[in-house]
Design an enzyme around this catalytic site. Structure first.
Site, mmCIF file in Angstrom:
data_model
loop_
_atom_site.group_PDB
_atom_site.id
_atom_site.type_symbol
_atom_site.label_atom_id
_atom_site.label_comp_id
_atom_site.label_asym_id
_atom_site.label_seq_id
_atom_site.Cartn_x
_atom_site.Cartn_y
_atom_site.Cartn_z
ATOM 1 C CB THR A 121 29.888 38.970 -40.264
ATOM 2 O OG1 THR A 121 29.541 37.604 -40.074
ATOM 3 C CG2 THR A 121 29.119 39.853 -39.293
ATOM 4 C CG LEU A 156 29.069 28.291 -40.446
ATOM 5 C CD1 LEU A 156 30.315 28.186 -39.594
ATOM 6 C CD2 LEU A 156 29.333 27.705 -41.824
ATOM 7 C CE LYS A 210 27.133 36.114 -38.071
ATOM 8 N NZ LYS A 210 27.031 34.736 -37.632
ATOM 9 C CG PHE A 255 24.999 31.134 -26.148
ATOM 10 C CD1 PHE A 255 26.231 31.747 -26.329
ATOM 11 C CD2 PHE A 255 24.609 30.158 -27.033
ATOM 12 C CE1 PHE A 255 27.048 31.407 -27.384
ATOM 13 C CE2 PHE A 255 25.421 29.795 -28.095
ATOM 14 C CZ PHE A 255 26.639 30.424 -28.277
ATOM 15 C CE1 TYR A 257 26.271 24.921 -19.268
ATOM 16 C CE2 TYR A 257 25.606 25.671 -21.436
ATOM 17 C CZ TYR A 257 25.526 24.750 -20.427
ATOM 18 O OH TYR A 257 24.710 23.666 -20.561
ATOM 19 N N GLY A 259 32.076 31.619 -17.635
ATOM 20 C CA GLY A 259 33.396 31.065 -17.931
ATOM 21 C C GLY A 259 34.451 32.144 -17.938
ATOM 22 C CB CYS A 266 31.928 35.409 -34.790
ATOM 23 S SG CYS A 266 32.251 34.568 -36.344
HETATM 24 N N1 LIG Z 1 34.127 31.462 -38.558
HETATM 25 C C1 LIG Z 1 32.853 31.470 -38.217
HETATM 26 O O1 LIG Z 1 32.404 30.705 -37.368
HETATM 27 C C2 LIG Z 1 31.898 32.412 -38.885
HETATM 28 C C3 LIG Z 1 30.521 32.214 -38.729
HETATM 29 C C4 LIG Z 1 29.643 33.075 -39.360
HETATM 30 C C5 LIG Z 1 30.140 34.147 -40.105
HETATM 31 N N2 LIG Z 1 31.490 34.336 -40.211
HETATM 32 C C6 LIG Z 1 31.961 35.440 -41.047
HETATM 33 O O2 LIG Z 1 32.351 34.917 -42.313
HETATM 34 C C7 LIG Z 1 33.474 35.629 -42.829
HETATM 35 C C8 LIG Z 1 34.614 34.676 -43.087
HETATM 36 O O3 LIG Z 1 35.021 34.117 -41.847
HETATM 37 P P1 LIG Z 1 36.016 32.886 -41.762
HETATM 38 O O4 LIG Z 1 36.099 32.501 -40.348
HETATM 39 O O5 LIG Z 1 35.648 31.891 -42.792
HETATM 40 O O6 LIG Z 1 37.383 33.611 -42.215
HETATM 41 P P2 LIG Z 1 38.750 32.924 -42.639
HETATM 42 O O7 LIG Z 1 39.812 33.905 -42.289
HETATM 43 O O8 LIG Z 1 38.831 31.533 -42.127
HETATM 44 O O9 LIG Z 1 38.646 32.823 -44.240
HETATM 45 C C9 LIG Z 1 38.650 33.910 -45.096
HETATM 46 C C10 LIG Z 1 39.397 33.496 -46.377
HETATM 47 O O10 LIG Z 1 39.233 34.505 -47.385
HETATM 48 C C11 LIG Z 1 40.421 34.549 -48.156
HETATM 49 N N3 LIG Z 1 40.430 35.788 -48.929
HETATM 50 C C12 LIG Z 1 40.658 37.047 -48.519
HETATM 51 N N4 LIG Z 1 40.532 37.916 -49.542
HETATM 52 C C13 LIG Z 1 40.195 37.190 -50.629
HETATM 53 C C14 LIG Z 1 39.897 37.525 -51.994
HETATM 54 N N5 LIG Z 1 39.889 38.795 -52.427
HETATM 55 N N6 LIG Z 1 39.604 36.509 -52.842
HETATM 56 C C15 LIG Z 1 39.589 35.242 -52.400
HETATM 57 N N7 LIG Z 1 39.840 34.871 -51.138
HETATM 58 C C16 LIG Z 1 40.137 35.825 -50.250
HETATM 59 C C17 LIG Z 1 41.502 34.398 -47.118
HETATM 60 O O11 LIG Z 1 42.735 33.985 -47.683
HETATM 61 C C18 LIG Z 1 40.885 33.326 -46.186
HETATM 62 O O12 LIG Z 1 41.266 32.018 -46.562
HETATM 63 C C19 LIG Z 1 33.770 36.714 -41.804
HETATM 64 O O13 LIG Z 1 33.096 37.873 -42.174
HETATM 65 C C20 LIG Z 1 33.183 36.147 -40.535
HETATM 66 O O14 LIG Z 1 32.827 37.149 -39.622
HETATM 67 C C21 LIG Z 1 32.371 33.483 -39.641
#
Ligand SMILES: NC(=O)c1ccc[n+]([C@@H]2O[C@H](COP(=O)([O-])OP(=O)(O)OC[C@H]3O[C@@H](n4cnc5c(N)ncnc54)[C@H](O)[C@@H]3O)[C@@H](O)[C@H]2O)c1
Length: 439
Positions: A121, A156, A210, A255, A257, A259, A266
């Protein structure tokens, strides 16, 4: 297709695994060697329903690999997904350091055409930054290799991530060139055999979509939380109101609810980042979203206020806390309301025994060794010696508890229901005091 996924967290691991599931050859890269070690040894570093089996199946089939080798990753995929974290910077803006680092690595090492896909994001304008970073690296090398930059935000939901990825409501593709759209359409075709749900936009509109989606959902929650607090003062029941308005198809039930506040990785950060983008890049103060954030910050302390309202001074009190994860079916505790509650209780001199089906290891990591925080093996075990029960996460296993047991085990039989799981009348009828949100 050959796909590289950079960043093997919640989004990267789920995306990479689901892309392998439909037959692609996927390499997941992470800078965290511990994560890659766990994955290469057949484990998974996060809790996500259905993911472990899918990872195993695709690793066994030779379609899914994990590495810390940046060069191998840059060479592997024609499509390079960037799914690294974009945590909030000190000023609330999205920290793009990891996204730019990933882009620079690609530019430094690529040898043929790449489609670089921002799945993280990222604020409007990041696509241009990614393009500039790659172009800069190519220029340093004195080479000219074609590449495209695409925005493909991920929608997701943790806890249902595999299902969401396999059956998306929509796939947003923000792109400026036909070749990239063609490849993305082919990549996503297996996930939308029933009818195409691809929405092709320009890069900036995809990036903004997003934030708009998360901001809208956060707004609904804060709106309901404020109304819940009002209903409580006026003597109305917000649950009745929720059903009354949800039945209007223009509003819907999702959405709504009330709480003890929204959390997770996010909503809080994306609301902050959008407010910041608007003020810094467009000179606009987003008044509605500022209020959404303010209302949520306050709501995370609502359970503490209710406990103080009932018990007065909390010093020396001991509470059972059911639920640590920011929502059910995940071990994610980023910005979870449980963290604020536990911190409040410690500050007030109280102690806690908690139970969560999957997030207790994460809580141990966050709170460290602390004599004020105990961990129970079962929900029941958390109740003994506790003055009251506080429910923070709506896990299924908390939905129909043994109220007799609760009454017998608690010192003061009282439930503080941060998710409105129980029927106040029924609970009170069982001889237990009940405090919900807006009821
Ligand atoms: N978690 C969610 O539900 C969700 C849903 C939609 C969008 N997002 C977005 O997706 C993105 C990732 O979220 P997430 O929850 O998966 O984060 P996360 O912290 O679980 O995973 C990010 C990963 O990237 C790795 N990383 C960082 N720099 C790197 C690099 N240069 N090369 C390789 N790996 C690297 C980190 O070690 C980490 O394992 C964010 O921008 C978030 O806002 C998350």
């Amino acid at each position: 297709m050959k796909v590289t996924v950079i960043g093997t967290g919640y989004v990267g691991l789920v995306s990479g695994t689901c892309l392998a599931e439909v037959g692609n050859d996927v390499l997941c890269l992470d800078v965290n060697p511990e994560k890659i070690r766990i994955l290469n040894e057949g484990g998974i570093p996060i809790f996500e329903p259905g993911l472990q089996e899918m990872v195993r199946r695709n690793v066994a089939a030779g379609r899914l690999h994990f590495t810390t080798d940046v060069e191998r990753a840059a060479h592997h995929g024609t499509i390079q997904f960037v799914a690294v974290g974009t945590p909030p910077d000190e000023d609330g803006s999205a920290d793009l350091r990891y996204v730019v680092a990933a882009a620079r690595n690609i530019g430094r090492l690529m040898t043929d055409y790449k489609v670089v896909v921002d799945k993280s994001t990222v604020p409007v304008g990041t696509g241009e930054k990614v393009k500039a970073a790659i172009a800069d690296e190519l220029q340093k090398r004195g080479v000219s290799i074609p590449f495209s930059v695409v925005s493909n935000p991920e929608f997701l939901k943790e806890g249902a991530a595999v299902e969401d990825f396999m059956r998306p409501d929509r796939v947003i593709i923000g792109a400026d060139d036909e070749q990239a759209v063609f490849l993305m359409r082919a990549l996503y075709a297996p996930f939308q055999r029933n009818h195409e749900r691809l929405i092709v936009t320009d890069v900036k509109s995809a990036e903004l979509t997003k934030y708009a989606a998360n901001a809208m959902l956060a707004t609904r929650i804060s709106f309901m939380n404020e109304l819940a607090n009002l209903a409580e003062k006026l003597g109305a029941d917000i649950e009745m109101v929720r059903q009354g308005i949800g039945s209007d198809p223009r509003i819907g039930y999702h959405f709504l609810y009330p709480g003890c506040g929204y959390g997770g990785s996010c909503f809080p950060k994306d609301v902050k980042a959008l407010i910041k983008t608007a003020s810094d890049d467009a000179g606009i103060r987003l008044k509605v979203l500022s209020a959404v954030e303010e209302a949520n910050d306050a709501q995370k302390h609502i359970l503490t206020e209710k406990l103080k309202g009932r018990f007065g001074d909390l010093a020396g009190k001991h509470f059972a806390v059911w639920g640590l994860a920011f929502k059910p079916n995940t071990d994610d505790m980023r910005e979870a309301p449980s963290r604020e509650l536990i911190a409040d209780l410690f500050a007030a001199g109280a102690t806690v025994t908690t139970y969560d089906p999957v997030a207790m290891d994460e809580a141990r990591r966050i709170f460290g060794e602390d004599a004020r925080l105990g961990f129970a093996k079962t929900p029941k075990e958390a109740l003994s010696e506790a003055d009251a029960l506080v429910v923070v996460t709506e896990w299924k296993e908390f939905r129909s508890p043994d109220f007799d047991e609760i009454r017998k085990l608690l010192k003061t039989p009282a439930i503080f229901d941060g998710r409105n799981l129980y029927d106040p009348k029924f609970v009170r009828g069982m001889g237990i005091e009940y405090f919900g949100i807006g009821r």
